[in-house]
Design a protein around this motif. Structure first.
Motif, PDB file in Angstrom:
ATOM      1  N   LEU A 145     -14.022   1.608 -28.824  1.00 51.67           N
ATOM      2  CA  LEU A 145     -14.641   0.795 -29.871  1.00 51.67           C
ATOM      3  C   LEU A 145     -16.164   0.790 -29.728  1.00 51.67           C
ATOM      4  O   LEU A 145     -16.886   0.822 -30.730  1.00 51.67           O
ATOM      5  N   GLN A 146     -16.634   0.751 -28.486  1.00 53.75           N
ATOM      6  CA  GLN A 146     -18.076   0.811 -28.257  1.00 53.75           C
ATOM      7  C   GLN A 146     -18.644   2.141 -28.736  1.00 53.75           C
ATOM      8  O   GLN A 146     -19.743   2.180 -29.299  1.00 53.75           O
ATOM      9  N   PHE A 160     -19.200   1.973 -32.374  1.00 55.12           N
ATOM     10  CA  PHE A 160     -20.370   1.132 -32.636  1.00 55.12           C
ATOM     11  C   PHE A 160     -21.665   1.908 -32.404  1.00 55.12           C
ATOM     12  O   PHE A 160     -22.589   1.868 -33.232  1.00 55.12           O
ATOM     13  N   TYR A 161     -21.750   2.642 -31.296  1.00 56.33           N
ATOM     14  CA  TYR A 161     -22.980   3.388 -30.991  1.00 56.33           C
ATOM     15  C   TYR A 161     -23.186   4.560 -31.951  1.00 56.33           C
ATOM     16  O   TYR A 161     -24.328   4.895 -32.285  1.00 56.33           O
ATOM     17  N   ALA A 199     -22.337   4.415 -35.063  1.00 56.62           N
ATOM     18  CA  ALA A 199     -22.851   3.736 -36.253  1.00 56.62           C
ATOM     19  C   ALA A 199     -24.329   3.371 -36.086  1.00 56.62           C
ATOM     20  O   ALA A 199     -25.117   3.524 -37.031  1.00 56.62           O
ATOM     21  N   ILE A 200     -24.711   2.926 -34.907  1.00 58.53           N
ATOM     22  CA  ILE A 200     -26.124   2.598 -34.646  1.00 58.53           C
ATOM     23  C   ILE A 200     -26.979   3.844 -34.849  1.00 58.53           C
ATOM     24  O   ILE A 200     -28.015   3.804 -35.525  1.00 58.53           O
TER      25      ILE A 200
END
Length: 183
Positions: A64-65, A68-69, A71-72
């Motif tokens: 999941l991280q 997220f990264y 997407a960042i």
């Protein structure tokens, strides 16, 4: 379940490569022998990739991280590329450089050491032309698709160049295809 996702991701990546190469060849070459050669080489590469042993790890929170990264990296690069009009290469270079510096802030953290690759994968998505990625929702959805491909391919193609760009291309291509089909 993780093995099934990995196998599906593997064949999605191979299909993306095959479609991409075929479209280039159809556009530039009208020779059937060239097409057969590409199919033969793609088949041999697929066979050799598939028979490379890959260890399976299950780290749900880390996965999941990673999304997220990605997407960042995608959003930040898209912002620099489109809104600040720095251009795709400069924007990705800035994002990639900043991400590469993060492990120096916490050299003993395994989590921080994983960030640069995922952020840079997202940077490839942010490089997408505005005519393809017309808004941030497109970029976010492409980042989600790419993140899922990234998780599925985490233990595949290690040591082969182009993995991050291929995953980003796949995420953008699948997102474009879904928009074309459903809208």
């Amino acid at each position: 379940m993780k093995k099934i996702i990995s196998v599906v991701t593997f064949f999605v990546i191979i299909a993306i490569h095959l479609v991409f190469l075929t479209s280039i060849l159809l556009e530039k070459v009208d020779e059937i022998w060239m097409m057969l050669g590409v199919l033969l080489v793609t088949s041999m590469i697929t066979y050799s990739y598939y028979h490379i042993s890959a260890t399976q790890e299950d780290h749900f929170l880390a996965d999941l991280q990673d999304i997220f990264y990605i997407a960042i990296g995608g959003i930040f690069t898209y912002f620099l590329n489109v809104d600040l009009q720095l251009g795709a290469v400069i924007a990705a270079g800035i994002v990639g450089t900043l991400a590469a510096l993060l492990p120096y802030l916490q050299p003993n953290s395994k989590t921080v050491k994983r960030i640069p690759a995922t952020v840079y994968c997202g940077a490839f998505i942010g490089m997408t032309q505005q005519s393809v990625a017309s808004n941030y929702s497109f970029v976010l959805f492409a980042c989600l698709i790419t993140g899922l491909l990234f998780i599925g391919a985490k233990n595949l193609f290690n040591g082969f160049g182009g993995k991050l760009g291929t995953l980003a291309f796949g995420g953008v291509a699948i997102t474009s295809l879904l928009i074309y089909i459903f809208l």
